[in-house]
Scaffold this motif. Structure first.
Motif, short mmCIF file in Angstrom:
data_model
loop_
_atom_site.label_atom_id
_atom_site.label_comp_id
_atom_site.label_asym_id
_atom_site.label_seq_id
_atom_site.Cartn_x
_atom_site.Cartn_y
_atom_site.Cartn_z
N LEU A 114 -4.03 7.50 10.03
CA LEU A 114 -4.39 8.86 10.40
C LEU A 114 -5.53 9.36 9.52
O LEU A 114 -6.52 9.93 10.00
CB LEU A 114 -3.17 9.77 10.26
CG LEU A 114 -3.19 10.98 11.17
CD1 LEU A 114 -3.04 10.55 12.61
CD2 LEU A 114 -2.08 11.94 10.78
N PHE A 115 -5.37 9.12 8.22
CA PHE A 115 -6.40 9.56 7.28
C PHE A 115 -7.74 8.92 7.61
O PHE A 115 -8.78 9.58 7.64
CB PHE A 115 -5.98 9.22 5.85
CG PHE A 115 -7.10 9.41 4.86
CD1 PHE A 115 -7.46 10.69 4.45
CD2 PHE A 115 -7.81 8.32 4.38
CE1 PHE A 115 -8.50 10.87 3.57
CE2 PHE A 115 -8.86 8.50 3.49
CZ PHE A 115 -9.20 9.77 3.08
N MET B 201 0.99 4.33 8.54
CA MET B 201 0.69 5.29 9.59
C MET B 201 -0.15 6.43 9.06
O MET B 201 -1.15 6.83 9.64
CB MET B 201 2.00 5.85 10.18
CG MET B 201 2.50 5.21 11.46
SD MET B 201 1.26 4.41 12.45
CE MET B 201 0.66 5.82 13.36
N ALA B 202 0.29 6.96 7.91
CA ALA B 202 -0.44 8.07 7.29
C ALA B 202 -1.85 7.64 6.94
O ALA B 202 -2.81 8.39 7.12
CB ALA B 202 0.30 8.54 6.04
N GLU B 203 -1.95 6.40 6.48
CA GLU B 203 -3.28 5.91 6.11
C GLU B 203 -4.19 5.79 7.32
O GLU B 203 -5.36 6.17 7.28
CB GLU B 203 -3.16 4.56 5.41
CG GLU B 203 -2.79 4.72 3.94
CD GLU B 203 -2.45 3.39 3.29
OE1 GLU B 203 -2.27 3.37 2.08
OE2 GLU B 203 -2.33 2.38 4.01
N LEU C 159 -5.22 -0.02 3.40
CA LEU C 159 -4.29 -0.16 4.52
C LEU C 159 -3.92 -1.62 4.75
O LEU C 159 -2.75 -1.96 4.91
CB LEU C 159 -4.95 0.42 5.78
CG LEU C 159 -4.18 0.23 7.09
CD1 LEU C 159 -2.93 1.06 7.09
CD2 LEU C 159 -5.05 0.61 8.28
N SER D 126 6.60 0.88 6.99
CA SER D 126 6.94 2.11 6.27
C SER D 126 5.99 3.18 6.79
O SER D 126 4.99 2.85 7.42
CB SER D 126 6.78 1.91 4.76
OG SER D 126 5.47 2.21 4.39
N PRO D 127 6.31 4.44 6.56
CA PRO D 127 5.41 5.47 7.10
C PRO D 127 4.04 5.49 6.43
O PRO D 127 3.10 6.06 6.96
CB PRO D 127 6.16 6.77 6.84
CG PRO D 127 7.23 6.44 5.87
CD PRO D 127 7.52 4.99 5.98
N LYS D 128 3.92 4.83 5.29
CA LYS D 128 2.66 4.92 4.55
C LYS D 128 1.45 4.41 5.37
O LYS D 128 0.44 5.11 5.45
CB LYS D 128 2.77 4.17 3.23
CG LYS D 128 1.73 4.63 2.23
CD LYS D 128 1.88 3.95 0.88
CE LYS D 128 0.60 4.10 0.09
NZ LYS D 128 0.48 3.12 -0.98
N ASP E 204 -1.56 -2.68 2.10
CA ASP E 204 -0.22 -2.11 2.28
C ASP E 204 0.52 -2.77 3.44
O ASP E 204 1.70 -3.05 3.34
CB ASP E 204 -0.31 -0.60 2.52
CG ASP E 204 -0.60 0.13 1.22
OD1 ASP E 204 -0.51 -0.52 0.17
OD2 ASP E 204 -0.91 1.33 1.28
#
Ligand SMILES: Nc1ncnc2c1ncn2[C@@H]1O[C@H](COP(=O)(O)OP(=O)(O)O)[C@@H](O)[C@H]1O
Ligand SMILES: [Mg+2]
Lengths: 256, 664
Positions: free
Chosen positions: B235-236, B231-233, B217, B227-229, B220
């Motif tokens: 969350l994960f 955010m997804a990370e 994270l 970028s949405p990436k 990135d």
């Protein structure tokens, strides 16, 4: 003499509503004797046993066990004394629900950090003696009341205590189970030469003893010695009960 | 008779109820305070921004707070119903109608809620005064805080009182109903280690993945920007952490005790034979509570960490941008002085420094381009003559070294420590310069970067423009009134620099434009002639204080909530569990040993979540490459100490309760 009790007394509560549970009791118990203590409910049987077994201290008087005045010992020493010398069977069993039968039985040995081999040996012997080998892996809540009482007895006897205290051990048993347990106690008394002090309000139970002391209102009333015949002894006990108080008096149990 | 039953069951669990009532009363008190503060006139008078947004924030916070409090109350209130499990079933067995039992439970909860609210509302009155004073202190306000609860607020609180009491009582009544429907079977939980060990291992894998994820994270965030990436990370990572912890608890806590219990030489020696099984049973019951507490504590600590860094960042930025309360340049100094004389400001310090402005060109790493900009130059000895707090935030420079002061790019990762090969018009190339962020007269007074140079270099530097910067410090502010400020504001855009760049520096020049240009070219720069920073400072202190107030309020509340959850879990033993401790005492176990079991239970219950929470927080901070400074460790230490205090208190209460049962 193994146990010598000299003029002990015990009060409960504050001045105003004090209860004189034990007023003045003197008593002697020999090595290997099977002594019964009888009396109506509230007579002070449990209190007397608790003091003999160092669970409580008398207000006055001395209790000498094996030449040691246990009333003078510190709490810690008392606990040690209790662990090494004494076993207990309580009317309410006092088994631990979390543990299975085996763990419950070996608890006294484990507490005194005995060797693993000795623990296994004594356990097998005890289970064999009391004929309850098949119960050893059961949980406590899977046992009948009679079985629980016998398991409690096994726990009381496993570290071959020199003295066994039993407070109304047959109080919650049907007559058949009571007979079995009393037979075992007699067996232990004869084979292992264990001194037994048993409190009861039941004449039948008391008839297994060698001698019965009657107490009433915190005082010793009289005593009866077993003439060697249990039926005769039973009758003597019944007669003594009548002398002390009404017939039904003894069948009321208030102990928990 | 029903009154008697309720009275007795309240009495039996009085220790636990007392803790619950106090925790609830605290929450209610804080809620009431937040609600009533938003309309408090003395706050409105003292804090102008209160009307515009701080008041709204405090109302919003009261909502967040209420939400958390409701979850807490429902969750913990359920403990008591569970505790009375047997009792309720017995009532029904004895022939009491089901709805009567449910009503009993309903009224019992109502009584508790009633007490909690009465104490909580009294608390509101005390808290408001106390917290109001704390708030004013933190916001550096010298106003007297007056207590005030408006009629509307009082009515609002009473309405919430009424509805929440009905709500919580209803929920407990419903829970009682469920218990009665299910009947009184105590399900013995099986060990099922074939399920637990793989689950625990999977939990560890999840935790490791979360750690790897957070490293990814960081990478990135730095490299792709928005970028949405990421955010997804995030969350994960959150999900992996939360579930990983649960699985580890589920899998390993009982298994470890199970394992120890299987080792006969350990288990058969002394009290262990009992205590392992007992502790295992207790842990089984409390796994989800431990998990809940762990995750919330970790969240609280992470929040504290990020708030700390946020605050530091803002504080640092503030200090690097606004070193003086008021600053001016050579064209505006006369006007400013006149106004200050009029306002009778109490000046405690006045500084002035000559600077030269020239053209410079260098390669900028972050933009990957060569920039040609005006640059302000200041001599080393002039720089040292300025207040220490300005130099404090910059790296130290020796008399023969160069220091380039420029904007912090704001990236989490450290900025480059040095700049290289800076060309200056008609002067020697500066091969190497240290980089700092703290501008001597505030960043607004210099366009672009400022370069601190050795005295000799400064003297021989041909200037395109000569200027002098002025800065003032006051006691109790500059006292300028609105009219004076309006007058000064006209001088804000003092002059403009137009850079005419021609292939190399030598042929390029800076042109001064006195009037605001019609169109702003990318090569036209404004020189600001007047900057009043005291106002910002005040606002900054206020907002910072408010922020500190809210964060500390929430952390204290969270701490109390979590601590009391654990304490209650320890206190509310099942009947048969406390009976067992009594039995141990009867068969000749020393009191100290029983005390030891209680202590172990307490220690495990409090330490496991604490340690896990700390490990999670610290590993999260470290993977964000945040160093843990002493102050932050101190904050953690305070948290741990408070937490341990809770542990000790709950141990005392717990042992006290057991001892009372012994003598019955
Ligand atoms: N912990 C106690 N507190 C107050 N009074 C007690 C306590 N234990 C026993 N007593 C009183 O002492 C007397 C003797 O009790 P106990 O020894 O239990 O009698 P028994 O076992 O013969 O029925 C009774 O009147 C009882 O009420
Ligand atoms: Mg009794």
């Amino acid at each position: 003499m193994q146990i010598v009790v000299k003029n002990i007394s015990k009060d409960y509560g504050k001045k105003k509503n004090a209860v004189h549970a034990i007023k003045d009791i003197s008593l002697e118990v020999e090595h290997g004797e099977f002594l019964g203590i009888m009396g109506p409910s509230g007579a002070g049987k449990t209190t007397l046993l608790n003091m003999l077994s160092t669970n409580e201290r008398p207000d006055h008087g001395q209790i000498i066990i094996d030449d040691i005045d246990i009333t003078q010992l510190h709490d810690r020493e008392q606990t040690k004394f209790r662990r090494n010398k004494m076993g207990f069977i309580y009317q309410s069993f006092e088994l631990l629900d979390s543990l299975n039968v085996k763990e419950n039985v070996i608890l006294p040995l484990a507490l005194s950090r005995s060797h693993k081999k000795l623990i296994e040996e004594r356990f097998n012997y005890m289970m064999n003696l009391l004929n309850i080998e098949k119960l050893s892996q059961r949980n406590v809540d899977e046992l009948s009341l009679g079985q629980r009482q016998i398991v409690a007895a096994a726990r009381a006897l496993i570290n071959s205590p020199e003295i066994l205290f039993a407070d109304e051990p047959t109080g919650s048993l049907d007559s058949k189970s009571a007979t079995i347990l009393l037979n075992y106690m007699q067996l232990v008394n004869q084979r292992e030469k264990t001194t037994i002090v048993m409190a009861t309000h039941d004449a039948f139970t008391a008839s297994y003893c060698q001698r019965v002391v009657f107490i009433k209102d915190g005082l010793i009333f009289s005593e009866v010695v077993n003439p060697g015949n249990r039926d005769k002894f039973f009758e003597q006990i019944i007669n003594m009960q009548r002398t002390i108080g009404g017939g039904n008096y003894f069948n009321v149990s208030q102990d928990y | 008779m029903y009154r008697k039953i309720i009275k007795r069951s309240l009495y039996n669990m009085r220790d636990s109820y007392l803790i619950y009532i106090l925790a609830c009363a605290f929450a209610i008190g804080i809620y009431g305070t937040l609600v009533s503060m938003s309309t408090n006139p003395s706050i409105k008078r003292a804090i102008p921004t209160w009307r515009s947004y701080l008041g709204d924030i405090s109302i919003m916070m009261s909502w967040v707070f209420a939400f958390c409090a409701v979850i807490y109350m429902v969750y913990v209130g359920g403990f008591f119903v569970k505790q009375q499990h047997h009792e309720f079933i017995t009532f029904e067995k004895l022939g009491m109608q089901r709805w009567v039992v449910v009503m009993l439970s309903f009224f019992q909860t109502s009584v508790i809620q009633f007490f909690a609210w009465i104490i909580g509302l009294l608390g509101t009155v005390v808290f408001q005064k106390f917290l109001g004073m704390v708030l004013f202190y933190l916001m550096h306000l010298r106003f007297n805080f007056l207590m005030y609860i408006s009629l509307a607020d009082a009515r609002h609180l009473l309405t919430v009182f009424l509805y929440s009491t009905i709500f919580f009582s209803g929920i407990n009544a419903f829970k009682t109903m469920r218990i009665l429907q299910k009947g009184g079977k105590r399900r013995a939980k099986k060990a099922r280690w074939w399920l637990r060990i793989p689950a625990g291992l999977f939990g560890i894998v999840l935790l490791i993945l979360a750690q790897v994820g957070s490293v990814q994270l960081i990478y990135d965030i730095d490299s792709i920007g928005y970028s949405p990436k990421p955010m997804a990370e995030i969350l994960f990572i959150l999900i992996a952490d939360v579930f990983g912890t649960y699985l580890v608890y589920f899998g390993f806590l009982p298994t470890i005790l199970n394992f120890l219990q299987k080792i006969r030489s350990v288990a058969y020696s002394g009290i262990n034979i009992f205590s392992f099984k007992y502790l295992k049973e207790r842990l089984f019951q409390n796994i989800s509570t431990l998990w809940f507490v762990t995750e919330l504590s970790a969240m609280a600590l992470v929040l504290l960490t990020f708030c700390y860094y946020g605050y530091q960042q803002v504080y640092h930025n503030y200090n690097t941008i606004y070193p003086f309360e008021l600053s001016a340049d050579q064209n505006t100094v006369k006007t400013v002085r006149q106004e200050l004389k009029k306002s009778k400001a109490n000046i405690v310090g006045e500084y002035q420094t000559d600077v030269k402005i020239s053209l410079a060109s260098y390669y900028k790493e972050s933009d990957k381009t060569v920039v040609h900009q005006p640059m302000t130059f200041m001599s080393h000895s002039d720089y040292l003559a300025l207040p220490k707090r300005i130099q404090k935030w910059n790296p130290k420079v020796k008399s023969n070294e160069y220091l380039m002061i420029r904007y912090n790019s704001g990236s989490i990762n450290d900025e480059p420590q040095k700049a290289y090969n800076i060309e200056v018009k008609n002067a020697p190339l500066i091969a190497k310069a240290k980089i700092g962020n703290s501008f001597p007269y505030g960043s607004t007074m210099h366009y672009g970067s400022i370069m601190i140079v050795p005295d000799k270099y400064y003297q021989s530097l041909p200037a395109e423009i000569n200027d002098t910067l002025y800065g003032w410090k006051f006691k109790k502010g500059d006292r300028l009134n609105a009219k004076q400020i309006k007058h000064l504001e006209k001088r804000r855009g003092d002059y403009f620099l137009k850079v005419n760049y021609n292939s190399n520096l030598k042929n390029s020049s800076i042109e001064i434009i006195k009037k605001e240009p019609e169109t702003y070219d990318h090569n036209v720069y404004t020189q600001i002639g007047f900057m009043r920073q005291g106002g910002f400072k005040k606002q900054f202190n206020q907002v910072g204080g408010f922020f500190l107030f809210i964060v500390s309020l929430f952390s204290v509340a969270l701490l109390i909530a979590l601590g009391s959850v654990l304490t209650l879990r320890i206190l509310l033993r099942d009947d048969y569990q406390s009976r067992q401790l009594r039995t141990l005492q009867k068969i000749g176990v020393e009191e100290t040993e029983i005390k030891g079991i209680v202590r172990k239970e307490n220690t495990l219950t409090f330490l496991i979540p604490l340690i896990f929470a700390l490990v999670q927080t610290i590993s999260a901070s470290l993977s964000f490459s945040l160093k843990l400074p002493k102050k932050l460790l101190l904050i953690y230490g305070g948290y741990v100490a408070m937490y341990c205090l809770f542990g000790v208190v709950s141990y005392q209460i717990s042992w006290h309760g057991i001892k009372k049962k012994f003598s019955q």
